[in-house]
Design a protein around this motif. Structure first.
Motif, PDB file in Angstrom:
ATOM      1  N   PRO A 167     -41.783  73.718 -59.699  1.00 46.39           N
ATOM      2  CA  PRO A 167     -42.115  74.477 -58.489  1.00 46.39           C
ATOM      3  C   PRO A 167     -42.119  73.603 -57.243  1.00 46.39           C
ATOM      4  CG  PRO A 167     -43.586  75.072 -60.285  1.00 46.39           C
ATOM      5  CD  PRO A 167     -42.819  73.868 -60.746  1.00 46.39           C
ATOM      6  N   PRO A 168     -41.390  73.974 -56.204  1.00 45.60           N
ATOM      7  CA  PRO A 168     -41.321  73.130 -55.010  1.00 45.60           C
ATOM      8  C   PRO A 168     -42.667  72.958 -54.312  1.00 45.60           C
ATOM      9  CG  PRO A 168     -40.262  75.259 -54.633  1.00 45.60           C
ATOM     10  CD  PRO A 168     -40.536  75.174 -56.094  1.00 45.60           C
ATOM     11  N   GLU A 169     -43.567  73.924 -54.482  1.00 46.56           N
ATOM     12  CA  GLU A 169     -44.869  73.811 -53.823  1.00 46.56           C
ATOM     13  C   GLU A 169     -45.730  72.709 -54.435  1.00 46.56           C
ATOM     14  OE1 GLU A 169     -45.185  77.233 -56.861  1.00 46.56           O
ATOM     15  OE2 GLU A 169     -43.735  76.486 -55.385  1.00 46.56           O
ATOM     16  N   ARG A 170     -45.336  72.172 -55.574  1.00 44.85           N
ATOM     17  CA  ARG A 170     -46.094  71.079 -56.189  1.00 44.85           C
ATOM     18  C   ARG A 170     -45.582  69.710 -55.758  1.00 44.85           C
ATOM     19  NH1 ARG A 170     -46.291  73.740 -62.099  1.00 44.85           N
ATOM     20  NH2 ARG A 170     -47.806  75.377 -61.667  1.00 44.85           N
TER      21      ARG A 170
ATOM     22  N   ASP B 124     -42.340  64.854 -49.231  1.00 43.48           N
ATOM     23  CA  ASP B 124     -41.121  64.892 -50.030  1.00 43.48           C
ATOM     24  C   ASP B 124     -40.111  65.897 -49.467  1.00 43.48           C
ATOM     25  OD1 ASP B 124     -39.468  64.131 -52.059  1.00 43.48           O
ATOM     26  OD2 ASP B 124     -40.701  64.938 -53.684  1.00 43.48           O
ATOM     27  N   ALA B 125     -38.872  65.797 -49.947  1.00 40.11           N
ATOM     28  CA  ALA B 125     -37.806  66.717 -49.530  1.00 40.11           C
ATOM     29  C   ALA B 125     -37.097  67.219 -50.774  1.00 40.11           C
ATOM     30  CB  ALA B 125     -36.827  66.015 -48.591  1.00 40.11           C
ATOM     31  N   VAL B 126     -37.653  68.280 -51.370  1.00 36.28           N
ATOM     32  CA  VAL B 126     -37.099  68.827 -52.595  1.00 36.28           C
ATOM     33  C   VAL B 126     -36.429  70.163 -52.308  1.00 36.28           C
ATOM     34  CG1 VAL B 126     -38.882  67.681 -53.958  1.00 36.28           C
ATOM     35  CG2 VAL B 126     -39.230  70.049 -53.243  1.00 36.28           C
ATOM     36  N   GLY B 127     -35.718  70.669 -53.320  1.00 34.31           N
ATOM     37  CA  GLY B 127     -35.071  71.965 -53.164  1.00 34.31           C
ATOM     38  C   GLY B 127     -33.569  71.820 -52.984  1.00 34.31           C
ATOM     39  N   THR B 128     -32.955  72.875 -52.488  1.00 35.87           N
ATOM     40  CA  THR B 128     -31.504  72.944 -52.386  1.00 35.87           C
ATOM     41  C   THR B 128     -31.014  72.362 -51.072  1.00 35.87           C
ATOM     42  OG1 THR B 128     -31.579  74.960 -53.728  1.00 35.87           O
ATOM     43  CG2 THR B 128     -29.517  74.481 -52.572  1.00 35.87           C
TER      44      THR B 128
ATOM     45  N   ALA C 108     -18.083  70.255 -61.931  1.00 35.51           N
ATOM     46  CA  ALA C 108     -19.429  70.831 -61.867  1.00 35.51           C
ATOM     47  C   ALA C 108     -19.550  71.774 -60.677  1.00 35.51           C
ATOM     48  CB  ALA C 108     -20.470  69.721 -61.752  1.00 35.51           C
ATOM     49  N   ASP C 109     -20.387  72.784 -60.830  1.00 36.06           N
ATOM     50  CA  ASP C 109     -20.700  73.710 -59.748  1.00 36.06           C
ATOM     51  C   ASP C 109     -22.046  73.393 -59.121  1.00 36.06           C
ATOM     52  OD1 ASP C 109     -18.409  75.569 -60.446  1.00 36.06           O
ATOM     53  OD2 ASP C 109     -19.586  75.637 -62.295  1.00 36.06           O
ATOM     54  N   LEU C 110     -22.859  72.621 -59.844  1.00 35.08           N
ATOM     55  CA  LEU C 110     -24.203  72.288 -59.370  1.00 35.08           C
ATOM     56  C   LEU C 110     -24.535  70.866 -59.804  1.00 35.08           C
ATOM     57  CD1 LEU C 110     -27.089  72.896 -58.281  1.00 35.08           C
ATOM     58  CD2 LEU C 110     -27.573  73.979 -60.495  1.00 35.08           C
ATOM     59  N   LEU C 111     -25.033  70.088 -58.869  1.00 31.44           N
ATOM     60  CA  LEU C 111     -25.546  68.744 -59.132  1.00 31.44           C
ATOM     61  C   LEU C 111     -27.049  68.766 -58.908  1.00 31.44           C
ATOM     62  CD1 LEU C 111     -25.330  65.649 -59.532  1.00 31.44           C
ATOM     63  CD2 LEU C 111     -24.764  65.472 -57.092  1.00 31.44           C
ATOM     64  N   VAL C 112     -27.802  68.367 -59.913  1.00 31.99           N
ATOM     65  CA  VAL C 112     -29.261  68.280 -59.805  1.00 31.99           C
ATOM     66  C   VAL C 112     -29.640  66.809 -59.868  1.00 31.99           C
ATOM     67  CG1 VAL C 112     -31.486  68.924 -60.800  1.00 31.99           C
ATOM     68  CG2 VAL C 112     -29.559  70.520 -60.919  1.00 31.99           C
TER      69      VAL C 112
ATOM     70  N   LYS D 296     -16.883  70.481 -49.931  1.00 29.02           N
ATOM     71  CA  LYS D 296     -15.428  70.633 -50.044  1.00 29.02           C
ATOM     72  C   LYS D 296     -15.030  71.134 -51.424  1.00 29.02           C
ATOM     73  CE  LYS D 296     -11.126  68.013 -49.520  1.00 29.02           C
ATOM     74  NZ  LYS D 296     -10.554  66.671 -49.178  1.00 29.02           N
ATOM     75  N   HIS D 297     -15.790  70.740 -52.450  1.00 27.00           N
ATOM     76  CA  HIS D 297     -15.454  71.122 -53.823  1.00 27.00           C
ATOM     77  C   HIS D 297     -16.402  72.185 -54.379  1.00 27.00           C
ATOM     78  CE1 HIS D 297     -13.416  67.191 -53.376  1.00 27.00           C
ATOM     79  NE2 HIS D 297     -12.529  67.718 -54.205  1.00 27.00           N
ATOM     80  N   ASP D 298     -17.097  72.873 -53.483  1.00 24.02           N
ATOM     81  CA  ASP D 298     -17.972  73.988 -53.887  1.00 24.02           C
ATOM     82  C   ASP D 298     -19.010  73.566 -54.923  1.00 24.02           C
ATOM     83  OD1 ASP D 298     -16.694  75.894 -52.206  1.00 24.02           O
ATOM     84  OD2 ASP D 298     -15.079  76.082 -53.679  1.00 24.02           O
ATOM     85  N   ILE D 299     -19.630  72.423 -54.678  1.00 26.05           N
ATOM     86  CA  ILE D 299     -20.674  71.920 -55.577  1.00 26.05           C
ATOM     87  C   ILE D 299     -22.005  71.975 -54.846  1.00 26.05           C
ATOM     88  CG2 ILE D 299     -21.489  69.972 -56.951  1.00 26.05           C
ATOM     89  CD1 ILE D 299     -18.571  68.962 -56.981  1.00 26.05           C
ATOM     90  N   ALA D 300     -22.956  72.662 -55.420  1.00 25.26           N
ATOM     91  CA  ALA D 300     -24.299  72.738 -54.835  1.00 25.26           C
ATOM     92  C   ALA D 300     -25.095  71.497 -55.227  1.00 25.26           C
ATOM     93  CB  ALA D 300     -25.014  73.989 -55.317  1.00 25.26           C
ATOM     94  N   LEU D 301     -26.072  71.139 -54.398  1.00 30.65           N
ATOM     95  CA  LEU D 301     -26.968  70.015 -54.675  1.00 30.65           C
ATOM     96  C   LEU D 301     -28.408  70.503 -54.623  1.00 30.65           C
ATOM     97  CD1 LEU D 301     -27.711  67.017 -55.074  1.00 30.65           C
ATOM     98  CD2 LEU D 301     -27.514  66.734 -52.589  1.00 30.65           C
ATOM     99  N   HIS D 302     -29.154  70.220 -55.675  1.00 26.83           N
ATOM    100  CA  HIS D 302     -30.567  70.602 -55.756  1.00 26.83           C
ATOM    101  C   HIS D 302     -31.373  69.375 -56.166  1.00 26.83           C
ATOM    102  CE1 HIS D 302     -33.869  73.515 -56.201  1.00 26.83           C
ATOM    103  NE2 HIS D 302     -34.257  72.777 -57.219  1.00 26.83           N
ATOM    104  N   VAL D 303     -32.561  69.211 -55.563  1.00 31.60           N
ATOM    105  CA  VAL D 303     -33.400  68.032 -55.783  1.00 31.60           C
ATOM    106  C   VAL D 303     -34.744  68.438 -56.393  1.00 31.60           C
ATOM    107  CG1 VAL D 303     -34.650  66.147 -54.654  1.00 31.60           C
ATOM    108  CG2 VAL D 303     -32.332  66.754 -53.879  1.00 31.60           C
ATOM    109  N   ALA D 304     -35.136  67.742 -57.456  1.00 31.13           N
ATOM    110  CA  ALA D 304     -36.485  67.886 -58.034  1.00 31.13           C
ATOM    111  C   ALA D 304     -37.075  66.480 -58.114  1.00 31.13           C
ATOM    112  CB  ALA D 304     -36.423  68.526 -59.412  1.00 31.13           C
ATOM    113  N   HIS D 305     -38.006  66.166 -57.219  1.00 27.23           N
ATOM    114  CA  HIS D 305     -38.512  64.804 -57.096  1.00 27.23           C
ATOM    115  C   HIS D 305     -39.974  64.737 -57.529  1.00 27.23           C
ATOM    116  CE1 HIS D 305     -39.131  61.016 -54.397  1.00 27.23           C
ATOM    117  NE2 HIS D 305     -38.734  60.666 -55.606  1.00 27.23           N
TER     118      HIS D 305
END
Length: 295
Positions: free
Chosen positions: A16-19, A24-28, A59-63, A91-100
């Motif tokens: 959960p991002p609220e935790r 910090d800078a988490v999320g998409t 990949a379509d998503l990088l975490v 450019k390659h339609d890859i999303a980035l999401h962060v969980a720190h």
């Protein structure tokens, strides 16, 4: 296949991002919520090598565990290293999401994965999350070794069980000291010495230990003797979380019938690339110009 928005919703349940800590800078970071997701790559650092790996993988998503923009920015120009990462991904339609830090204190979290890599028995969190009635979430973990080891044996054991880096594992303390209990914390952990002392463990394994806090920690006597320290590379203590996180998303995918394909990057993104061990651990040779000896 699920939409990115569905996968991100599942990730927010896991971490959960609220935790996350307020700093910090988490999320998409980037990504089209309506895009389909087939492949997901997990990594520690959102650096160019990892972005290029995500492109090669399709990949379509990088975490990632570490944020790309922790302190904000005024530009995403491709002439900057972080801007180039963003341009490559978009450019390659890859999303980035962060969980720190929301992954640090999760159940299971980063330190659970670290303990698992070392085959430790987890007794509980080092710094419990007061909002968790079950007492399982929190920062760091208090653990028992699979069997007693000397500090020298434990250092070699940790080096053999964690990903290899140029740094390897540094240790502080009596090499023959018997270790039965160990606190672990993935990432930088020298702000946790008070909690480690209060836990009464024999040793503490973490990363990025600085000279003065480490020196003070080993000089402070507690009821069962001075604290022994093991200092590993930051990346090595957090990489096991990538495998754990991928397995968690696999379980979600199976429940929903998504058929996601998850991958864990094995690219070593620890910044240190070489290490030369001292030839001997002895006192520096005497210098007659500084000891007062006659010239």
């Amino acid at each position: 296949m699920p939409a990115l928005s569905e996968v991100l919703a599942a990730l927010d349940v896991l971490w959960p991002p609220e935790r996350a800590e307020g700093w910090d800078a988490v999320g998409t970071v980037c990504g089209d919520p309506d895009a389909e997701v087939h492949r997901v790559l997990f990594a520690v650092d959102p650096v160019q090598e990892i972005a290029d790996e995500a492109v090669r993988l399709g990949a379509d998503l990088l975490v990632t565990h570490h944020p790309l923009y922790l302190r904000g920015t005024t530009t995403v120009a491709a002439s900057t290293f972080k801007g180039k990462v963003v341009h490559t991904l978009i450019k390659h339609d890859i999303a980035l999401h962060v969980a720190h830090t929301n992954a640090d204190t999760a159940d299971p979290g980063v330190s659970d994965a670290l303990a698992g890599a070392l085959d430790l028995r987890i007794l509980g969190p080092l710094v419990p999350d007061p909002s968790d009635p079950a007492g399982r979430r929190g920062l760091g973990r208090i653990c028992e070794l699979p069997h007693p080891m000397t500090l020298t044996e434990l250092t070699a054991y940790a080096a053999a069980h964690l990903p290899a880096t140029a740094q390897g594992i540094r240790a502080a303390g009596d090499p023959d000291r018997e270790i039965r209990t160990l606190a672990v914390s993935g990432g930088s952990g020298d702000s946790l010495f008070d909690d480690v002392r209060a836990a009464g463990v024999d040793a503490f394994l973490t990363a990025d230990l600085r000279h003065h806090p480490a020196s003070e920690a080993t000089q402070t006597t507690k009821r069962n003797g001075p604290l022994a320290l093991l200092d590993a590379a930051h990346w090595a203590t957090e990489w096991p979380w990538c495998e754990q996180a991928a397995a968690q998303l696999d379980a979600v995918s199976d429940r929903h019938g998504w058929g996601l394909r998850t991958h864990v990057s094995r690219t070593v993104t620890d910044p240190w690339t070489a290490h030369a061990a001292s030839t001997q651990l002895t006192s520096p040779p005497e210098n007659p110009h500084t000891t007062g000896a006659p010239r």
